[in-house]
Scaffold this motif. Structure first.
Motif, PDB file in Angstrom:
ATOM      1  N   LEU A 132       0.804   8.570  -9.952  1.00 55.37           N
ATOM      2  CA  LEU A 132      -0.491   8.892  -9.348  1.00 55.37           C
ATOM      3  C   LEU A 132      -1.661   8.488 -10.244  1.00 55.37           C
ATOM      4  O   LEU A 132      -2.787   8.314  -9.769  1.00 55.37           O
ATOM      5  CB  LEU A 132      -0.557  10.392  -9.035  1.00 55.37           C
ATOM      6  CG  LEU A 132       0.254  10.847  -7.818  1.00 55.37           C
ATOM      7  CD1 LEU A 132       0.346  12.362  -7.758  1.00 55.37           C
ATOM      8  CD2 LEU A 132      -0.365  10.304  -6.531  1.00 55.37           C
ATOM      9  N   ALA A 133      -1.393   8.332 -11.527  1.00 58.14           N
ATOM     10  CA  ALA A 133      -2.450   7.923 -12.454  1.00 58.14           C
ATOM     11  C   ALA A 133      -2.516   6.406 -12.607  1.00 58.14           C
ATOM     12  O   ALA A 133      -3.324   5.902 -13.394  1.00 58.14           O
ATOM     13  CB  ALA A 133      -2.213   8.572 -13.815  1.00 58.14           C
ATOM     14  N   VAL A 211       3.155   0.367  -2.768  1.00 56.20           N
ATOM     15  CA  VAL A 211       2.921  -0.744  -1.826  1.00 56.20           C
ATOM     16  C   VAL A 211       1.882  -0.413  -0.761  1.00 56.20           C
ATOM     17  O   VAL A 211       1.552  -1.250   0.073  1.00 56.20           O
ATOM     18  CB  VAL A 211       4.240  -1.182  -1.154  1.00 56.20           C
ATOM     19  CG1 VAL A 211       5.281  -1.545  -2.192  1.00 56.20           C
ATOM     20  CG2 VAL A 211       4.774  -0.100  -0.205  1.00 56.20           C
ATOM     21  N   GLY A 212       1.379   0.831  -0.767  1.00 52.28           N
ATOM     22  CA  GLY A 212       0.373   1.192   0.219  1.00 52.28           C
ATOM     23  C   GLY A 212       0.950   1.672   1.540  1.00 52.28           C
ATOM     24  O   GLY A 212       0.304   1.590   2.573  1.00 52.28           O
ATOM     25  N   ALA A 213       2.155   2.187   1.508  1.00 50.17           N
ATOM     26  CA  ALA A 213       2.770   2.749   2.713  1.00 50.17           C
ATOM     27  C   ALA A 213       2.487   4.247   2.770  1.00 50.17           C
ATOM     28  O   ALA A 213       2.448   4.925   1.741  1.00 50.17           O
ATOM     29  CB  ALA A 213       4.280   2.515   2.697  1.00 50.17           C
ATOM     30  N   THR A 214       2.306   4.759   3.971  1.00 50.21           N
ATOM     31  CA  THR A 214       2.006   6.182   4.118  1.00 50.21           C
ATOM     32  C   THR A 214       3.116   6.925   4.846  1.00 50.21           C
ATOM     33  O   THR A 214       2.996   8.131   5.082  1.00 50.21           O
ATOM     34  CB  THR A 214       0.692   6.386   4.895  1.00 50.21           C
ATOM     35  OG1 THR A 214       0.793   5.713   6.159  1.00 50.21           O
ATOM     36  CG2 THR A 214      -0.491   5.839   4.111  1.00 50.21           C
ATOM     37  N   GLY A 245       2.643  14.713   2.316  1.00 56.89           N
ATOM     38  CA  GLY A 245       1.567  15.091   3.226  1.00 56.89           C
ATOM     39  C   GLY A 245       0.364  14.174   3.113  1.00 56.89           C
ATOM     40  O   GLY A 245       0.451  13.081   2.545  1.00 56.89           O
ATOM     41  N   VAL A 246      -0.750  14.631   3.633  1.00 56.90           N
ATOM     42  CA  VAL A 246      -1.947  13.779   3.698  1.00 56.90           C
ATOM     43  C   VAL A 246      -2.680  13.710   2.362  1.00 56.90           C
ATOM     44  O   VAL A 246      -3.551  12.859   2.172  1.00 56.90           O
ATOM     45  CB  VAL A 246      -2.914  14.300   4.790  1.00 56.90           C
ATOM     46  CG1 VAL A 246      -2.277  14.195   6.162  1.00 56.90           C
ATOM     47  CG2 VAL A 246      -3.336  15.745   4.505  1.00 56.90           C
ATOM     48  N   ASP A 247      -2.308  14.580   1.431  1.00 61.85           N
ATOM     49  CA  ASP A 247      -3.028  14.628   0.151  1.00 61.85           C
ATOM     50  C   ASP A 247      -2.036  14.981  -0.957  1.00 61.85           C
ATOM     51  O   ASP A 247      -2.013  16.107  -1.458  1.00 61.85           O
ATOM     52  CB  ASP A 247      -4.141  15.691   0.255  1.00 61.85           C
ATOM     53  CG  ASP A 247      -5.022  15.710  -0.985  1.00 61.85           C
ATOM     54  OD1 ASP A 247      -5.016  14.722  -1.737  1.00 61.85           O
ATOM     55  OD2 ASP A 247      -5.714  16.731  -1.193  1.00 61.85           O
ATOM     56  N   VAL A 248      -1.233  13.992  -1.343  1.00 62.46           N
ATOM     57  CA  VAL A 248      -0.133  14.236  -2.295  1.00 62.46           C
ATOM     58  C   VAL A 248      -0.687  14.731  -3.636  1.00 62.46           C
ATOM     59  O   VAL A 248      -1.449  14.027  -4.304  1.00 62.46           O
ATOM     60  CB  VAL A 248       0.707  12.946  -2.503  1.00 62.46           C
ATOM     61  CG1 VAL A 248       1.757  13.166  -3.585  1.00 62.46           C
ATOM     62  CG2 VAL A 248       1.356  12.533  -1.193  1.00 62.46           C
ATOM     63  N   SER A 251      -4.298  14.076  -4.679  1.00 58.52           N
ATOM     64  CA  SER A 251      -4.723  12.728  -5.081  1.00 58.52           C
ATOM     65  C   SER A 251      -5.561  12.019  -4.029  1.00 58.52           C
ATOM     66  O   SER A 251      -6.169  10.978  -4.309  1.00 58.52           O
ATOM     67  CB  SER A 251      -3.484  11.867  -5.367  1.00 58.52           C
ATOM     68  OG  SER A 251      -2.736  11.673  -4.162  1.00 58.52           O
ATOM     69  N   GLY A 252      -5.562  12.575  -2.814  1.00 58.96           N
ATOM     70  CA  GLY A 252      -6.234  11.887  -1.729  1.00 58.96           C
ATOM     71  C   GLY A 252      -5.389  10.789  -1.106  1.00 58.96           C
ATOM     72  O   GLY A 252      -5.828  10.090  -0.205  1.00 58.96           O
ATOM     73  N   ARG A 253      -4.163  10.636  -1.594  1.00 60.13           N
ATOM     74  CA  ARG A 253      -3.256   9.602  -1.078  1.00 60.13           C
ATOM     75  C   ARG A 253      -2.165  10.280  -0.247  1.00 60.13           C
ATOM     76  O   ARG A 253      -1.653  11.340  -0.615  1.00 60.13           O
ATOM     77  CB  ARG A 253      -2.669   8.789  -2.239  1.00 60.13           C
ATOM     78  CG  ARG A 253      -3.787   8.079  -3.021  1.00 60.13           C
ATOM     79  CD  ARG A 253      -3.368   7.704  -4.407  1.00 60.13           C
ATOM     80  NE  ARG A 253      -2.599   6.466  -4.417  1.00 60.13           N
ATOM     81  CZ  ARG A 253      -2.202   5.869  -5.541  1.00 60.13           C
ATOM     82  NH1 ARG A 253      -2.501   6.404  -6.716  1.00 60.13           N
ATOM     83  NH2 ARG A 253      -1.510   4.757  -5.490  1.00 60.13           N
TER      84      ARG A 253
END
Length: 519
Positions: A132-133, A211-214, A245-248, A251-253
């Protein structure tokens, strides 16, 4: 003071009565007024010792096995003494376990698989916190530098696959975990999912960040009900505590995960057939290109990795690429979880750095054949892997070394056969397996495997040398067509067990064995 006693809850232990053992321990403790807490852990992978019961002592966890429910009263009468006939010593010092290099399986058998607190207490989610960092490209670079290659069988570099998906344009991307573990003699994926499910959840979350997958999917065969239950419970717990979830972790990710059940078709272990199945269609192979990394699930860029590949990612992000890269040899870096099965005295899970030999695994760990007879052949890499004779057992476990033998490591499954094995019969089984499990899309696989069964039947029935030679020439031609003309590895690899059996054990096909003369 409460004494903890661990009893495994994975499928292998349950199959030999672990639930009954746990219940007997609880009943005896109650009857004797003893303060004992029964903890259900995963398996250590020493499957011939199941049910392996571990008792908390000041020196560490002391093992007893294999324990049956009927043994429990006597174990209490003996106060779980180290002199009891079922006593094994400190579990961590059992040679089979102590000689391993456990990285992916570091927590397996130690933690309770349903406890997030236990996972966190054993370094869980440290990899995700580091990820996350980091920028997505930095995560991909770390996985690339580690040298991790796909553990599902193809051994494609994981970092290169992730980099392709990272750079692919797309409004949505996916992470798909191939947990359709269908190879005979393999069970490493199941052990991870049943014994340490959070490590897979963590690995997939890191892949999503990279990779930017949600969203991700774990595709598990329905024959693994305990693994499915463990995974679903772990996902729910991770979501409840903010790891999904929507905010791991604030982190907002975002990253979400769900389990999809497969019906058990072997072909759905092939990545494009798996994607079809996840989409709700019949599991049938797609032609490539396009690669799934560019147009995969629902036509979007998709990372497809095996359970072991994704479960290895957390330790790479936790301890660093160099730490993982230090294990192994050549281009085969890190460790390989070997699954030892078949006619073997001590079957189980063995995680070793690349470079160990088959002979070490068969005798130093496996203890030789269960029958006590000489081992004749070992099949490595599942039902489509080659049969290796004793002359090749000193080859190091290494992707390139095995390729040089015209063999594969595959998913790390090793099935042992003693000197009573009929290799022509086993070659026929390979063709029959392909005929049954082929998706039917390409002719070399669909028709070639059926003709292969027929030709091997004729070889086994032949008594005249001219006819035998003709049938063997035909079988080799047929294998050549399947190798070079099949759409996927199903048809393309079926010749591996057939030709290796024919080449190394010609006497089982009615031919003269020339190997002794050549030597």
């Amino acid at each position: 003071m409460t004494t903890r006693i661990w009893v495994p809850c994975d499928s292998a232990a349950l199959a030999v009565g672990a639930d009954e053992v746990a219940a007997a321990i609880a009943a005896q403790a109650l009857q004797r007024g003893l303060d004992i807490l029964v903890v259900r852990n995963g398996t250590r992978g020493l499957l011939w010792l199941e049910t392996l019961v571990e008792v908390e002592t000041p020196e560490g966890r002391f093992g007893f096995g294999p324990v049956d429910a009927a043994d429990v009263p006597a174990l209490f009468d003996a106060a779980w003494s180290p002199d009891h006939p079922l006593a094994l010593g400190l579990v961590e010092q059992i040679p089979y376990l102590a000689r391993q290099q456990r990285l992916t399986f570091a927590r397996v058998g130690i933690v309770a698989p349903d406890s997030l607190d236990d996972y966190l207490a054993h370094d869980g989610y440290r990899g995700l916190r580091n990820a996350l960092a980091m920028a997505p490209a930095e995560i991909v670079a770390a996985v690339t530098a580690s040298g991790l290659r796909g553990r599902g069988g193809a051994a494609f570099p994981t970092g290169i696959k992730w980099n392709t998906v990272l750079k692919a344009p797309g409004s949505e991307k996916y992470i798909v975990c191939n947990a359709d573990e269908g190879d005979s003699g393999t069970f490493a994926d199941r052990i991870i999912m049943e014994s340490d499910p959070f490590v897979l959840v963590e690995g997939m979350t890191i892949a999503g960040l990279a990779v930017g997958a949600t969203r991700g999917y774990v595709y598990v065969r329905s024959e693994y009900p305990h693994a499915i239950a463990r995974l679903e419970a772990a996902i729910a717990l991770a979501r409840r505590h903010g790891y999904l979830g929507v905010d791991v972790l604030g982190s907002g990710r975002a990253f979400e995960l769900e389990v999809r059940k497969g019906a058990g078709a072997y072909i759905c272990g092939e990545e494009t057939a798996l994607l079809e199945s996840v989409e709700g269609k019949r599991g049938i192979v797609r032609a490539k290109p396009p690669l799934p990394a560019l147009a995969g699930l629902f036509g979007k860029p998709t990372v497809i990795n095996n359970v072991l590949s994704l479960a290895t990612v957390p330790i790479i992000l936790d301890k660093g690429a160099a730490y993982y890269q230090d294990y192994g040899m050549g281009r085969s870096r890190g460790t390989l979880p070997v699954q030892l099965a078949g006619n073997i005295k001590q079957g189980g899970l063995i995680e070793l750095a690349f470079g160990a030999t088959l002979r070490e695994i068969l005798y130093d760990y496996g203890g030789g054949s269960a029958s006590g007879r000489p081992i004749k052949a070992v099949q490595v890499g599942g039902p489509l892997g080659a049969y290796l004779p004793e002359s090749q057992w000193d080859t190091p476990l290494d992707y390139e070394a095995f390729a040089a033998l015209w063999a594969v490591l595959g998913h790390g499954g090793i099935v042992v056969h003693d000197d009573r094995a009929d290799m022509a019969k086993l070659a026929r089984y390979a063709m029959e397996f392909c005929a049954i499990e082929s998706c039917g899309k390409c002719t070399p696989c669909r028709i070639g495997s059926t003709r292969g069964v027929e030709v091997i039947d004729k070889i086994r029935a032949s008594s005249q040398p001219p006819q035998l030679t003709q049938h063997i020439v035909l079988l080799r031609d047929l294998c050549d067509t399947m190798l070079n003309g099949s759409l996927c590895a199903m048809g393309g690899m079926t010749p591996y067990p057939v030709l290796s059996a024919l080449n190394h054990f010609p006497q089982d096909f009615g031919q003269a064995d020339t190997s002794k003369h050549a030597a």
